[in-house]
Scaffold this active site. Sequence first.
Site: not given
Length: 436
Positions: A68, A142-143, A265, A270, A272, A277, A311
């Site tokens: 407890h 759009t799209h 690597s 690159k 990125n 991300e 929680e």
Amino acid sequence: MIERYTLPEMGRVWSDAHKYELWCKVETLVLEAHAKAGTVPADAVEPVRSAPPPAPERVAEIEATTQHDVIAFLSAWADNTVPREAAAYVHFGMTSSDLLDTALALQLTEATDLLLVKADALVAALRDHALEHRDTLRVGRTHGIHGEPDVWGHRVADFAFAMARSRDRLRRAREAVGVCAISGAVGTYSNIDPEVERYVAEALGLRPADVSTQVVMRDGITEWASALAIMATVCEAIALEVRHGQRTEVRELWEPFGRGQKGSSAMPHKKNPIMSERLAGMARIVRAQVTPVMEGIPLWHERDISHSSTERIALPDASIALDYMLNLTQRLVTGLVVDRERMRANLDSTGGLIYTSTVLLELVNAGMSRDDEAYPLVQRAAMETWETGVPFRETLRRQATDAGQTLDEARLDEVCRPERYVERLSGMFDRLAALT
């Protein structure tokens, strides 16, 4: 939350050491209120107030036996109290949730205040970036397909207002969680006067709960978790735009890339979008906490503890992750490289197809029927441009000649001017400039 994504200030809010500091603060205020009312001896207050909070290791040691946490804390704190007899009046008339929920309210408001400072800074960064690029022409999509001319500042303004709304939503959620409940075993004040609750609430800058059984109903905490999830998702929306803009085929935007930084690597060329991300991934963590927290609203009768274990993980993880995200998003925005020339090149890359919507309206205004004449003519010209790469103005002239229609070339010159499409955004930018 793992250490990799935990910033120091927010990490301290959720540390065991700070939690026990808050527990001591709540218990001391309850004791003060009892002493003022003459319920307990007044000379018990100062020894308790002077007792240092127990070490987390000592609480854990006792809890291994008691199973407890509150009892373990009270025992360890009593060991630090001189004379120890004064500790007999600590927790007088209270139940565990009185302490847990009131101290949790303090942690939630402290965490919220840290988040709000960073949200304010991010709103300002987005606002300033958008205003800087109010004339930076780019194509609106759009799209994922080119639509009409736009400016980069317009897109960023959308993010700025969304983040401002998210910040204001979090401010309201702070009020929802800033609740003090000191009402005893099943919330009936059977062994504690409501004046004690009012005293403690005022001292802590909280408001007394409208009602508590043994726990405070979790709708307010769910509102708070939801506000965090929305804010995290707005950060992700910003990140997604950058991820698209940094694609090799687009090359309109670049994340900041520091000296000595490596992108791969295996492939030295690159660069990125790792910040964006990372934001996308962390937003999933924050959103994932909403449903478990919400499921703490229905509890058995006056109380069970099924919400407690949830929680202990969800609330720290959500706030620590969002704290990191806000910090990272501001770095992304303030360091973002915008390639204006590439934006303009992309805008022009479809040979004028981005002007078809207004060309259609010009032909209708010239007397052509929309569905039977104007739309088919413009669409035929557009499809020819898609298939052959011949500029749209040329295919439009050919299709118009074949249909026996005369074009107003002067009007088309105006229609095919990209600046024309953003002239009415000035009012929006005025509102943006006033955003704080």
